[in-house]
Design an enzyme around this catalytic site. Sequence first.
Site, PDB file in Angstrom:
ATOM      1  N   ASP A   1       0.870  -1.402   0.156  1.00 19.70           N
ATOM      2  CA  ASP A   1      -0.025  -0.072   0.038  1.00 19.70           C
ATOM      3  C   ASP A   1       0.690   1.455   0.043  1.00 19.70           C
ATOM      4  O   ASP A   1       0.905   2.347   0.624  1.00 19.70           O
ATOM      5  CB  ASP A   1      -0.864  -0.215   0.944  1.00 19.70           C
ATOM      6  CG  ASP A   1      -0.287  -0.072   2.500  1.00 19.70           C
ATOM      7  OD1 ASP A   1       0.850  -0.845   2.655  1.00 19.70           O
ATOM      8  OD2 ASP A   1      -1.258  -0.885   3.431  1.00 19.70           O
TER       9      ASP A   1
ATOM     10  N   HIS B   1      23.193   0.330 -18.817  1.00 20.14           N
ATOM     11  CA  HIS B   1      22.683   1.029 -18.011  1.00 20.14           C
ATOM     12  C   HIS B   1      23.112   0.452 -16.293  1.00 20.14           C
ATOM     13  O   HIS B   1      22.304   0.029 -15.336  1.00 20.14           O
ATOM     14  CB  HIS B   1      20.997   1.203 -18.081  1.00 20.14           C
ATOM     15  CG  HIS B   1      20.797   1.447 -19.801  1.00 20.14           C
ATOM     16  ND1 HIS B   1      19.120   1.057 -20.267  1.00 20.14           N
ATOM     17  CD2 HIS B   1      21.206   2.354 -19.772  1.00 20.14           C
ATOM     18  CE1 HIS B   1      19.480   2.186 -20.964  1.00 20.14           C
ATOM     19  NE2 HIS B   1      20.662   2.481 -21.021  1.00 20.14           N
TER      20      HIS B   1
ATOM     21  N   ASP C   1      27.057   8.823 -14.584  1.00 23.01           N
ATOM     22  CA  ASP C   1      26.284   9.873 -15.935  1.00 23.01           C
ATOM     23  C   ASP C   1      24.796   9.696 -14.712  1.00 23.01           C
ATOM     24  O   ASP C   1      24.061   8.987 -14.128  1.00 23.01           O
ATOM     25  CB  ASP C   1      25.467   8.431 -16.469  1.00 23.01           C
ATOM     26  CG  ASP C   1      24.274   9.456 -18.089  1.00 23.01           C
ATOM     27  OD1 ASP C   1      23.814   9.954 -17.545  1.00 23.01           O
ATOM     28  OD2 ASP C   1      24.778   8.221 -18.491  1.00 23.01           O
TER      29      ASP C   1
ATOM     30  N   ASP D   1      21.352  15.928 -18.329  1.00 27.16           N
ATOM     31  CA  ASP D   1      21.744  14.878 -18.603  1.00 27.16           C
ATOM     32  C   ASP D   1      23.127  14.661 -18.538  1.00 27.16           C
ATOM     33  O   ASP D   1      23.440  14.860 -19.998  1.00 27.16           O
ATOM     34  CB  ASP D   1      20.856  13.775 -19.599  1.00 27.16           C
ATOM     35  CG  ASP D   1      21.665  12.473 -20.246  1.00 27.16           C
ATOM     36  OD1 ASP D   1      21.954  11.982 -19.086  1.00 27.16           O
ATOM     37  OD2 ASP D   1      21.100  11.784 -20.977  1.00 27.16           O
TER      38      ASP D   1
ATOM     39  N   HIS E   1      26.443   1.839 -28.908  1.00 29.63           N
ATOM     40  CA  HIS E   1      25.658   2.483 -28.365  1.00 29.63           C
ATOM     41  C   HIS E   1      24.808   4.393 -29.111  1.00 29.63           C
ATOM     42  O   HIS E   1      26.725   4.218 -29.779  1.00 29.63           O
ATOM     43  CB  HIS E   1      24.943   3.484 -27.373  1.00 29.63           C
ATOM     44  CG  HIS E   1      25.411   3.871 -26.747  1.00 29.63           C
ATOM     45  ND1 HIS E   1      26.483   5.789 -27.041  1.00 29.63           N
ATOM     46  CD2 HIS E   1      26.658   3.759 -25.694  1.00 29.63           C
ATOM     47  CE1 HIS E   1      27.214   6.298 -26.076  1.00 29.63           C
ATOM     48  NE2 HIS E   1      27.516   5.066 -25.198  1.00 29.63           N
TER      49      HIS E   1
ATOM     50  N   HIS F   1      21.149  11.629 -28.239  1.00 25.00           N
ATOM     51  CA  HIS F   1      19.631  11.935 -28.055  1.00 25.00           C
ATOM     52  C   HIS F   1      18.303  13.656 -27.530  1.00 25.00           C
ATOM     53  O   HIS F   1      19.746  14.168 -27.129  1.00 25.00           O
ATOM     54  CB  HIS F   1      18.820  10.878 -27.473  1.00 25.00           C
ATOM     55  CG  HIS F   1      19.679  10.990 -25.666  1.00 25.00           C
ATOM     56  ND1 HIS F   1      18.691  11.987 -24.681  1.00 25.00           N
ATOM     57  CD2 HIS F   1      20.614   9.997 -25.671  1.00 25.00           C
ATOM     58  CE1 HIS F   1      19.359  11.717 -24.393  1.00 25.00           C
ATOM     59  NE2 HIS F   1      20.734  10.983 -24.061  1.00 25.00           N
TER      60      HIS F   1
ATOM     61  N   HIS G   1      14.637  11.487 -22.421  1.00 25.56           N
ATOM     62  CA  HIS G   1      14.900  11.186 -24.206  1.00 25.56           C
ATOM     63  C   HIS G   1      13.680  11.787 -25.303  1.00 25.56           C
ATOM     64  O   HIS G   1      12.992  11.036 -24.889  1.00 25.56           O
ATOM     65  CB  HIS G   1      14.607   9.305 -24.354  1.00 25.56           C
ATOM     66  CG  HIS G   1      16.166   8.832 -23.243  1.00 25.56           C
ATOM     67  ND1 HIS G   1      16.211   7.286 -23.098  1.00 25.56           N
ATOM     68  CD2 HIS G   1      17.340   9.093 -23.533  1.00 25.56           C
ATOM     69  CE1 HIS G   1      17.079   7.345 -22.977  1.00 25.56           C
ATOM     70  NE2 HIS G   1      18.205   8.268 -22.796  1.00 25.56           N
TER      71      HIS G   1
ATOM     72  N   GLU H   1      27.206  12.168 -26.494  1.00 27.46           N
ATOM     73  CA  GLU H   1      27.611  11.323 -25.234  1.00 27.46           C
ATOM     74  C   GLU H   1      28.698  10.536 -25.853  1.00 27.46           C
ATOM     75  O   GLU H   1      27.923   9.089 -25.676  1.00 27.46           O
ATOM     76  CB  GLU H   1      26.145  10.329 -24.287  1.00 27.46           C
ATOM     77  CG  GLU H   1      25.283  10.588 -25.563  1.00 27.46           C
ATOM     78  CD  GLU H   1      24.565   9.942 -24.144  1.00 27.46           C
ATOM     79  OE1 GLU H   1      24.464   8.742 -23.249  1.00 27.46           O
ATOM     80  OE2 GLU H   1      23.177  10.053 -24.551  1.00 27.46           O
TER      81      GLU H   1
ATOM     82  N   TYR I   1      33.786   0.802 -24.242  1.00 25.61           N
ATOM     83  CA  TYR I   1      33.698  -0.079 -23.575  1.00 25.61           C
ATOM     84  C   TYR I   1      34.031  -1.338 -23.528  1.00 25.61           C
ATOM     85  O   TYR I   1      33.375  -2.045 -24.844  1.00 25.61           O
ATOM     86  CB  TYR I   1      31.511  -0.127 -23.223  1.00 25.61           C
ATOM     87  CG  TYR I   1      31.323   1.409 -22.935  1.00 25.61           C
ATOM     88  CD1 TYR I   1      30.729   1.957 -22.019  1.00 25.61           C
ATOM     89  CD2 TYR I   1      30.505   1.516 -24.253  1.00 25.61           C
ATOM     90  CE1 TYR I   1      30.200   3.310 -22.235  1.00 25.61           C
ATOM     91  CE2 TYR I   1      29.828   2.835 -23.810  1.00 25.61           C
ATOM     92  CZ  TYR I   1      29.622   3.515 -23.267  1.00 25.61           C
ATOM     93  OH  TYR I   1      28.892   5.231 -23.156  1.00 25.61           O
TER      94      TYR I   1
ATOM     95  N   ARG J   1      32.815   7.080 -21.045  1.00 27.31           N
ATOM     96  CA  ARG J   1      31.530   7.543 -21.932  1.00 27.31           C
ATOM     97  C   ARG J   1      31.974   9.108 -21.052  1.00 27.31           C
ATOM     98  O   ARG J   1      31.933   9.409 -19.725  1.00 27.31           O
ATOM     99  CB  ARG J   1      30.339   7.596 -21.977  1.00 27.31           C
ATOM    100  CG  ARG J   1      29.168   8.149 -22.341  1.00 27.31           C
ATOM    101  CD  ARG J   1      27.706   7.269 -22.463  1.00 27.31           C
ATOM    102  NE  ARG J   1      27.127   7.536 -20.843  1.00 27.31           N
ATOM    103  CZ  ARG J   1      27.124   6.034 -20.621  1.00 27.31           C
ATOM    104  NH1 ARG J   1      27.972   5.344 -20.787  1.00 27.31           N
ATOM    105  NH2 ARG J   1      26.734   6.209 -18.552  1.00 27.31           N
TER     106      ARG J   1
ATOM    107  N   GLU K   1      29.652  12.808 -21.873  1.00 26.33           N
ATOM    108  CA  GLU K   1      28.342  13.423 -22.614  1.00 26.33           C
ATOM    109  C   GLU K   1      28.119  15.064 -22.156  1.00 26.33           C
ATOM    110  O   GLU K   1      28.505  14.936 -20.773  1.00 26.33           O
ATOM    111  CB  GLU K   1      27.281  12.240 -21.044  1.00 26.33           C
ATOM    112  CG  GLU K   1      25.829  12.713 -22.157  1.00 26.33           C
ATOM    113  CD  GLU K   1      24.657  11.617 -21.894  1.00 26.33           C
ATOM    114  OE1 GLU K   1      23.646  12.236 -22.446  1.00 26.33           O
ATOM    115  OE2 GLU K   1      24.929  11.409 -20.701  1.00 26.33           O
TER     116      GLU K   1
END
Length: 483
Positions: A71, A274, A291, A303, A384, A388, A395, A419, A423, A441, A443
């Site tokens: 709940d 991710h 990130d 971002d 990737h 974006h 996104h 970005e 990897y 990375r 970005e």
Amino acid sequence: MAEQAKTESHDPDFPEAFLQFMRSGWREDPLAVTPLPEVPNYAKRRAALSEAFPGETLIIPSGNEKVRANDTDYPFRPGSDFFYLTGDRDPDSVLVLLPTGSGHDAVLFTRERNSKETDRFFRDRNGELWIGRTHTLAEKSAELGVDTASLGQLGTVLAGSAPGRTRVLRGLDANVDRAVLAYEPNREKPRDRELAWVISELKLVKDEWEIGQLQAAIDATVRGFEDVARVLPADRPVKERLLEGVFGLRARHEGNDVGYSSIVGSGPHATILHWVRNTGVTTPGELLLMDMGVEGNNLYTADVTRTVPVNGTFTPLQRQVYDIVHASQQAGMDAIRPGVKFKDIHQTCMRVLAEGLNDLGLLPVSVDEAMSENSTVYRRWTLHGFGHMLGIDVHDCSNARKESYRDGELKEGYVLTVEPGLYFQAEDDLVPAELQGVGVRIEDDVLVTSDGCRNLSAGLPRSSGEVEQWLASQREAGPRLPV
């Protein structure tokens, strides 16, 4: 579509004496309400949407609260398209644009206030003794600059809509979806998809107010990265979740929250795109990829990604990989200007990465062959795209047509991320052992200008040498609380 009282399994059965006692002796204090300064922006957006669908009824829900466990609910955030058109933050609300001879009348159907006129104000989990003073319909109308009506009246309005002339933004409110289908069972999904892509494409070009909102979120994000750097030890491990929490404090202090689940990946975790579990620890000598983005109070989000050497200094091989990624990002930024195709920016960034992979001796074929549509083997280590759209969603504009976004040309006022990354998975036997578990990375968030682009997140350094200097200066400054 009547509202249901929301109670808990452990709520007691109240004796009548208590109920009678709770029904009296309450003062009704007025709620000071003034129109939000951004009301003209919402009205302008509704007018643009109205112009795209003359004579049709348009239905855009806010969405419902989602159960986290038993709940308890997740904190509610309104659907981005709904908020873009209204500024309303409440669950279960529904914006309806009703056709008129000259356009549309906008009506916001929303919950009635659980005031002290009924027992719901103290018995219902949405009552005011539980969640605080809420707006009356008139107060919400005054604040948002749009007509309001009780949510209970929505069913009658939907029943009176002309068949074949109604569009709904699906997937946000199952009750609304079912109600529309009940009155128009043979409706075609493409008509609803068109509503989604039109709203997305309206969001592509950011106006001056939106750019200001994004800049504020990005500036707060820069301060959040500084907060993290100041508590990141160079000589001992700390939990990834400590760093996540430090940034989250900044996000909650200066904005609504984080714009998405923060990625804090140390060592091999940096190679997991991710990685949001953040269950690891930092290790001196390894890289740390973060990130993270602050979502501002009006829900526009930053971002930003930075990769730093935990001990303060890149090894020669770490620096080589980092510099390849930085060169790729810079090439992408240099190519951005109105009229350039989105996918050409992607190809520009990817070619630099492929050339870097070739310099590392990893490509099994030439750079040209690797870049061909029949190969793309370089993607084993890039994974990737280059970026974006960014805005009220991390996104942003995701329902826009390919010809307007992925296959389209950039326009002045677009805001997008750049970005690129490399990897090298810990289990990848095609790379040398010293590269296994290395992820980088970088970005940034950029605004397309009339003659190029402006880096809105330039407050954070990007080159390897500048990152080392920045990390050292933040550590020297020491920890701070958001103020």
